[in-house]
Design a protein around this motif. Structure first.
Motif, mmCIF file in Angstrom:
data_model
loop_
_atom_site.group_PDB
_atom_site.id
_atom_site.type_symbol
_atom_site.label_atom_id
_atom_site.label_comp_id
_atom_site.label_asym_id
_atom_site.label_seq_id
_atom_site.Cartn_x
_atom_site.Cartn_y
_atom_site.Cartn_z
ATOM 1 N N THR A 102 0.874 -1.170 -0.083
ATOM 2 C CA THR A 102 -0.049 0.017 0.072
ATOM 3 C C THR A 102 0.885 1.220 0.094
ATOM 4 O O THR A 102 0.358 2.234 -0.447
ATOM 5 N N ASP A 103 2.203 0.913 0.444
ATOM 6 C CA ASP A 103 3.025 2.250 0.450
ATOM 7 C C ASP A 103 4.282 1.811 -0.028
ATOM 8 O O ASP A 103 5.212 1.292 0.735
ATOM 9 N N ARG A 104 4.634 1.949 -1.171
ATOM 10 C CA ARG A 104 6.051 1.259 -1.926
ATOM 11 C C ARG A 104 7.147 2.126 -1.280
ATOM 12 O O ARG A 104 8.099 1.388 -0.999
ATOM 13 N N ALA A 105 6.940 3.334 -1.132
ATOM 14 C CA ALA A 105 8.159 4.023 -0.543
ATOM 15 C C ALA A 105 8.495 3.719 0.745
ATOM 16 O O ALA A 105 9.850 3.232 1.189
ATOM 17 N N ALA A 106 7.515 3.354 1.609
ATOM 18 C CA ALA A 106 7.905 2.843 3.075
ATOM 19 C C ALA A 106 8.303 1.238 2.812
ATOM 20 O O ALA A 106 9.300 0.856 3.608
ATOM 21 N N GLY A 107 7.984 0.559 1.922
ATOM 22 C CA GLY A 107 8.206 -0.848 1.922
ATOM 23 C C GLY A 107 9.548 -1.055 1.537
ATOM 24 O O GLY A 107 10.397 -1.698 2.316
ATOM 25 N N PHE A 108 10.201 -0.163 0.395
ATOM 26 C CA PHE A 108 11.516 -0.383 0.089
ATOM 27 C C PHE A 108 12.303 -0.073 1.193
ATOM 28 O O PHE A 108 13.429 -0.416 1.204
ATOM 29 N N ALA A 109 11.891 1.185 1.901
ATOM 30 C CA ALA A 109 12.820 1.737 2.863
ATOM 31 C C ALA A 109 12.914 0.483 3.890
ATOM 32 O O ALA A 109 13.845 0.586 4.496
ATOM 33 N N GLY A 159 18.514 2.637 -5.426
ATOM 34 C CA GLY A 159 19.873 2.896 -5.841
ATOM 35 C C GLY A 159 20.146 2.025 -7.061
ATOM 36 O O GLY A 159 19.530 1.477 -7.734
ATOM 37 N N ALA A 160 21.377 1.895 -7.103
ATOM 38 C CA ALA A 160 22.115 0.647 -8.301
ATOM 39 C C ALA A 160 21.480 -0.483 -8.091
ATOM 40 O O ALA A 160 21.470 -1.192 -7.137
ATOM 41 N N VAL A 161 20.851 -1.002 -9.235
ATOM 42 C CA VAL A 161 20.202 -2.389 -9.055
ATOM 43 C C VAL A 161 20.679 -3.152 -10.533
ATOM 44 O O VAL A 161 20.888 -2.471 -11.274
ATOM 45 N N GLU A 162 20.777 -4.568 -10.190
ATOM 46 C CA GLU A 162 20.893 -5.271 -11.319
ATOM 47 C C GLU A 162 19.619 -5.939 -11.604
ATOM 48 O O GLU A 162 18.736 -6.378 -10.956
ATOM 49 N N VAL A 242 17.921 -7.047 -8.337
ATOM 50 C CA VAL A 242 18.812 -7.347 -7.120
ATOM 51 C C VAL A 242 19.756 -5.946 -7.194
ATOM 52 O O VAL A 242 20.295 -5.281 -7.707
ATOM 53 N N SER A 243 19.582 -5.522 -5.582
ATOM 54 C CA SER A 243 20.267 -4.567 -5.057
ATOM 55 C C SER A 243 21.360 -4.881 -3.972
ATOM 56 O O SER A 243 21.012 -5.879 -3.263
#
Length: 245
Positions: A102-109, A159-162, A242-243
């Motif tokens: 429901t909140d991708r910014a929070a999930g990624f963080a 950030g940088a991801v494959e 992949v990060s």
């Protein structure tokens, strides 16, 4: 994550969504030498490595109930508020889960907060191209555009991801949306559709099914898409992100 949806469609999900060994191998390779792994949006346990210390996190009680005996311990919770300390895991993984947050910014963080290094996510690129299934269920394309993050968003958040394609074999054992690209009759089976969330989120399912059934019966489908029948796998748009931290 959409726990209420999976509380509904989760019935018999484990049998209909069996992990494909080729996709599993790609995930295992991406995890590298990580020993302590968190699986976010773990569902019934598909793709959880058996030779590592895995903790699962899943919002749906129905999905948790389907986890087999001997599966990794599972905590009920959501990606946006992981109940773990900072740097608790060598790696975090998630399979087709980000679009349910429901909140991708929070999930990624949160994934970055609890991982000491690698994050491995199986996802779908909404810009990867049109699959024949969308010719019968065009509403699904709008779902992808609305809910699936673009590959650029992964870069923005992590950030940088494959990013690499996850080819779908013609005999894929995991019944996700495009798994049956060479077995079109499968989409006519209500049990197959039951385990594919997209079919629960669109309105004109019966209309598409009737057209598909008719096209299979009179040869129209084969005339349009028969060139796919000689292929062993296709790039259907699924991606491994992949990060490395």
């Amino acid at each position: 994550m959409n726990a209420p949806l999976y509380d509904t469609i989760g019935l018999d999900y484990a049998n209909l969504r069996r992990p494909d060994p080729r996709i599993a191998a790609a995930i295992e390779t991406a995890l590298g030498d990580a020993r302590k792994v968190l699986n976010v949006g773990a569902g019934a346990g598909s793709y959880e490595p058996s030779d590592r210390e895995v903790t699962a996190l899943e919002p749906s009680a129905e999905m948790i109930a389907q986890r087999p005996a001997g599966a990794a311990p599972c905590v009920q919770g959501v990606a946006e508020a992981l109940p773990f300390e900072d740097d608790s895991f060598d790696a975090v993984m998630g399979v087709m889960t980000v679009h349910h947050w429901t909140d991708r910014a929070a999930g990624f963080a949160e994934l970055r907060r609890v991982s000491r290094g690698t994050i491995v996510l199986c996802t779908f690129d909404p810009l990867a191209g049109v699959q024949w299934v969308l010719d019968y269920f065009p509403e699904m394309a709008e779902l992808d555009r609305q809910f699936m993050p673009t590959m650029e968003e992964y870069v923005e958040r992590l950030g940088a991801v494959e990013i690499s394609p996850l080819p779908v074999p013609h005999d894929c054992t995991d019944g996700f949306l495009y798994a049956y690209w060479r077995r079109p009759e499968a989409y006519l089976d209500p049990l197959v559709r039951k385990a594919i969330s997209s079919f629960w989120l669109i309105e004109r399912v019966e209309e598409g099914l009737e057209r598909l059934k008719a096209d299979l019966a009179d040869g129209t489908w084969k005339a349009r898409y028969g060139h796919l029948l000689g292929r062993d796998s296709i790039d259907a748009g699924y991606r491994l992100v992949v990060s490395r931290g």
